[in-house]
Design a protein around this motif. Sequence first.
Motif, PDB file in Angstrom:
ATOM      1  N   HIS A 264       5.856   5.411   2.809  1.00 40.17           N
ATOM      2  CA  HIS A 264       5.704   6.760   2.262  1.00 40.17           C
ATOM      3  C   HIS A 264       4.656   7.524   3.071  1.00 40.17           C
ATOM      4  O   HIS A 264       3.683   6.954   3.544  1.00 40.17           O
TER       5      HIS A 264
ATOM      6  N   LEU B 158       5.004   5.518 -16.588  1.00 36.97           N
ATOM      7  CA  LEU B 158       5.544   5.722 -15.239  1.00 36.97           C
ATOM      8  C   LEU B 158       6.100   7.130 -15.125  1.00 36.97           C
ATOM      9  O   LEU B 158       6.694   7.645 -16.071  1.00 36.97           O
TER      10      LEU B 158
ATOM     11  N   THR C 275      -2.159   6.816 -15.589  1.00 35.21           N
ATOM     12  CA  THR C 275      -2.902   5.696 -16.172  1.00 35.21           C
ATOM     13  C   THR C 275      -4.199   6.190 -16.801  1.00 35.21           C
ATOM     14  O   THR C 275      -4.923   6.981 -16.193  1.00 35.21           O
ATOM     15  N   PRO C 276      -4.493   5.740 -18.019  1.00 36.64           N
ATOM     16  CA  PRO C 276      -5.802   6.050 -18.606  1.00 36.64           C
ATOM     17  C   PRO C 276      -6.868   5.209 -17.916  1.00 36.64           C
ATOM     18  O   PRO C 276      -6.678   4.014 -17.702  1.00 36.64           O
TER      19      PRO C 276
ATOM     20  N   VAL D 182       0.830  -1.210   0.000  1.00 36.29           N
ATOM     21  CA  VAL D 182       0.000   0.000   0.000  1.00 36.29           C
ATOM     22  C   VAL D 182       0.865   1.261   0.000  1.00 36.29           C
ATOM     23  O   VAL D 182       0.830   2.036  -0.958  1.00 36.29           O
ATOM     24  N   LEU D 183       1.641   1.503   1.052  1.00 41.25           N
ATOM     25  CA  LEU D 183       2.428   2.737   1.136  1.00 41.25           C
ATOM     26  C   LEU D 183       3.925   2.499   1.324  1.00 41.25           C
ATOM     27  O   LEU D 183       4.730   3.378   1.010  1.00 41.25           O
TER      28      LEU D 183
ATOM     29  N   THR E  41       7.744   5.821  -8.112  1.00 39.08           N
ATOM     30  CA  THR E  41       6.574   5.710  -7.233  1.00 39.08           C
ATOM     31  C   THR E  41       5.392   6.525  -7.757  1.00 39.08           C
ATOM     32  O   THR E  41       4.565   6.995  -6.980  1.00 39.08           O
ATOM     33  N   ALA E  42       5.293   6.671  -9.055  1.00 38.71           N
ATOM     34  CA  ALA E  42       4.163   7.414  -9.623  1.00 38.71           C
ATOM     35  C   ALA E  42       3.863   6.880 -11.009  1.00 38.71           C
ATOM     36  O   ALA E  42       4.776   6.485 -11.739  1.00 38.71           O
ATOM     37  N   ALA E  43       2.582   6.862 -11.349  1.00 37.33           N
ATOM     38  CA  ALA E  43       2.177   6.393 -12.676  1.00 37.33           C
ATOM     39  C   ALA E  43       1.009   7.214 -13.177  1.00 37.33           C
ATOM     40  O   ALA E  43       0.149   7.642 -12.401  1.00 37.33           O
TER      41      ALA E  43
ATOM     42  N   ALA F 171      -0.516   4.561 -20.840  1.00 31.62           N
ATOM     43  CA  ALA F 171      -0.043   4.518 -19.457  1.00 31.62           C
ATOM     44  C   ALA F 171       1.458   4.792 -19.441  1.00 31.62           C
ATOM     45  O   ALA F 171       2.172   4.448 -20.384  1.00 31.62           O
TER      46      ALA F 171
ATOM     47  N   THR G 121      -1.325   8.665 -10.060  1.00 30.95           N
ATOM     48  CA  THR G 121      -1.261   8.166  -8.684  1.00 30.95           C
ATOM     49  C   THR G 121       0.195   8.252  -8.246  1.00 30.95           C
ATOM     50  O   THR G 121       1.065   7.770  -8.966  1.00 30.95           O
ATOM     51  N   ALA G 122       0.448   8.857  -7.103  1.00 31.95           N
ATOM     52  CA  ALA G 122       1.840   9.006  -6.665  1.00 31.95           C
ATOM     53  C   ALA G 122       1.937   8.838  -5.158  1.00 31.95           C
ATOM     54  O   ALA G 122       1.046   9.242  -4.413  1.00 31.95           O
ATOM     55  N   VAL G 123       3.041   8.244  -4.703  1.00 29.56           N
ATOM     56  CA  VAL G 123       3.390   8.271  -3.287  1.00 29.56           C
ATOM     57  C   VAL G 123       4.791   8.866  -3.192  1.00 29.56           C
ATOM     58  O   VAL G 123       5.584   8.735  -4.123  1.00 29.56           O
TER      59      VAL G 123
END
Lengths: 220, 257
Positions: free
Chosen positions: B191, B213, B221-222, B187-188, B217-219, B211, B231-233
């Motif tokens: 982070h 990267l 995405t369609p 999950v994290l 730690t971030a992507a 899609a 989405t990023a951590v």
Amino acid sequence: MSRAALLVLADGRFPAGGHAHSGGAEPAVAEGRIRDADSLAAFCRGRLHTAGFTAAALVAAAPHGLDPLALDEAADARTPSPALRATARKLGRQMMRAARATWPGPDLDALARARPRGAHQPVVLGLTARSAGLGPEDAAHCVAYETVSGPATAVVRLLSLDPFHATAVLARLAPELDRVAEQAAEAARQQIDALPAASAPLLDITAEAHAAWPVRLFAS
Amino acid sequence: MSVHARARLRAEPDGRGSTALPVLESAGPLALRRTRSPRPPYARVTVVGAMSAPLNGDRLAIEAEVAAGARLTVDAAAATVALPGPRPDADPSTYTVNLTVGEGAALHWLPEQLVSAHGSRLHQTTRVQLAATARLLLREEQILGRHGEPTGALTTRLTVHRAGRPLLDQQLTYGPDAPAGWDGPAVLAGHRAVGQLLLADPSFEDAPLPARLLGPTAALTPLAGPAVLVTAVAADARLLRGILDDAMRELLDGLKA
């Protein structure tokens, strides 16, 4: 309900293709986030209470009689990663083939016609459970277990982790699996928009990274 | 004494190529100010925190409606810090955001970070209804604990419908009320800053983005519908904002081209 039917459906040897998937464990091992039995247990817990809970509620919703196509759409909205959507539909297609051979029924036929390239696996699994005479909580148990058994089995191969230790991780998770299945079956009584949507940022991010690897042991 | 407050705003085309704000109602700690917009067709509203909130037990809500053809940016003067408050037995606070964006309208919803201070308990719910031709740019950032402290209990749910169909539905639960594993490797993984940047736009219907990267730690995405989600951590709020700012610039440039 038939207890034996649940065992057939939940058996890792049920020919629905699940063995080719690590549930995100392969990239987690590569990045050193799963190193041993303890970190495997933490990974499994996180996956169980996020993606696992969400999938278990979708699975339990089908035996409750919610519309499978609306559930499929709800599954899409809960899966922002295209790599994970593709995996879910591929596993759904394979589950559909196995299910129509084992517990054929008109609901499965109708979904197969409406989604010839595969519906999300939890939606197919839910209809399969209903076709097999299983209730919502049994169906939820099935997916909750699969959520953690996939990574545990994969890590035995990826890390050469002792299979006894991997199985002990699963055994210690049993009370949490029961709780998640129970909560998912309860949550599945609600309107479709109120179904759980618990998600795990790293599973979504690393699924995209993993899908781009040129060589990998597991499909996801 | 807990605070119950509901702020409201409505944006409409003003008939002269810009956007009017016929409704702009502040409430309790949520003070809404019309501020100067760097981009003229857009009206801009800044949420100014008029007191420290939410404390456990508070119930805050914002409703924003962007009528067909209107363009609105909503931002904030400062981060929102969820705090425990004086009563140890208080219920979790709630923060509800309801957004409606009409045909051909655009909403840029860009609040500052949500910081979950130690001892706080907050449920944030954001619901968005988009018309089929609406555009939405939405950023959410969750910061788990102020500097060097353990996080409070934070649940956020983001539900977006487009033309009445579900587009995105995500719930994140962190901290002492969350089931085990929230801080673990799935999950994290330790982070402390988590962020989402959503851009929904009808132009993605014909030309979806691939899609990609954005670092380890971030992507980007369609989604299954015409939208992309970043989405990023990250280790902290500053690093997270850097990732989301770069992505936002690139996405907005892509829309102009």
